[in-house]
Motif scaffolding. Structure first.
Motif, PDB file in Angstrom:
ATOM      1  N   GLU A 195       0.790  -1.308  -0.056  1.00 32.29           N
ATOM      2  CA  GLU A 195       0.018  -0.163  -0.096  1.00 32.29           C
ATOM      3  C   GLU A 195       0.835   1.218   0.005  1.00 32.29           C
ATOM      4  N   THR A 196       2.146   1.098   0.010  1.00 31.75           N
ATOM      5  CA  THR A 196       2.990   2.467   0.255  1.00 31.75           C
ATOM      6  C   THR A 196       3.227   2.968  -1.215  1.00 31.75           C
ATOM      7  N   CYS A 197       3.017   4.169  -1.452  1.00 36.48           N
ATOM      8  CA  CYS A 197       2.874   4.931  -2.492  1.00 36.48           C
ATOM      9  C   CYS A 197       4.404   4.827  -3.207  1.00 36.48           C
ATOM     10  N   LEU A 198       4.307   4.976  -4.503  1.00 35.57           N
ATOM     11  CA  LEU A 198       5.606   4.966  -5.497  1.00 35.57           C
ATOM     12  C   LEU A 198       6.846   5.832  -4.934  1.00 35.57           C
ATOM     13  N   PRO A 199       6.460   7.330  -4.794  1.00 34.41           N
ATOM     14  CA  PRO A 199       7.571   8.037  -4.323  1.00 34.41           C
ATOM     15  C   PRO A 199       8.313   7.659  -3.016  1.00 34.41           C
TER      16      PRO A 199
END
Length: 155
Positions: A51-55
């Protein structure tokens, strides 16, 4: 010479000229991670939950790429850059998430940057950071003054 790692990601790298000026005036060398590539993405992606965003995944990859190249990792808590705009909780929590997900990371320098509290508070925060490198108040003040222009803090 003490080496301070600055990940080439997010706002940490955007404000690199100011931090580089400050750290070098304090007698430290700054080390920047390489440009984003597949290996950096793969390293960061392997540590973060889905669930962690790409950035943020890329940020972890940049930290991993620097971990064995520096004595300190510079990851300030970037709470707000002014106005009523605040960063997301994952961004604010990057120092703590890095400690948990990148155990090989050297000690983290994590001063809190919140421009809603004004220029004076930011100067105080940078002064406190300088105490990691020197107890000489004049040297620290000189380093803060040198960094003011790159940060856009000049009077």
């Amino acid at each position: 010479m003490i080496r301070v790692g600055i990940p080439r990601a997010l706002l940490y790298y955007q404000y690199y000229p100011g931090w580089k000026t400050f750290f070098e005036a304090m007698g430290a060398e700054t080390v920047v991670s390489p440009p984003t590539n597949k290996a950096i993405f793969a390293a960061g992606n392997s540590r973060a939950v889905a669930e962690t965003c790409l950035p943020v995944k890329l940020f972890f990859g940049h930290v991993i790429s620097l971990a064995d190249k520096c004595d300190y990792m510079f990851i300030p808590v970037m709470r707000s850059l002014g106005g009523k705009a605040y960063h997301c909780s994952k961004f604010v929590g990057l120092p703590d998430m890095t400690k948990a997900l990148v155990p090989e990371c050297p000690p983290i320098l994590d001063p809190e940057v919140d421009l809603t509290e004004g220029r004076h508070r930011l100067r105080h925060t940078i002064h406190s950071l300088g105490r990691h490198f020197s107890s000489d108040k004049v040297r620290i003040e000189t380093a803060v003054e040198e960094a003011e222009s790159p940060f856009g803090l000049s009077k």
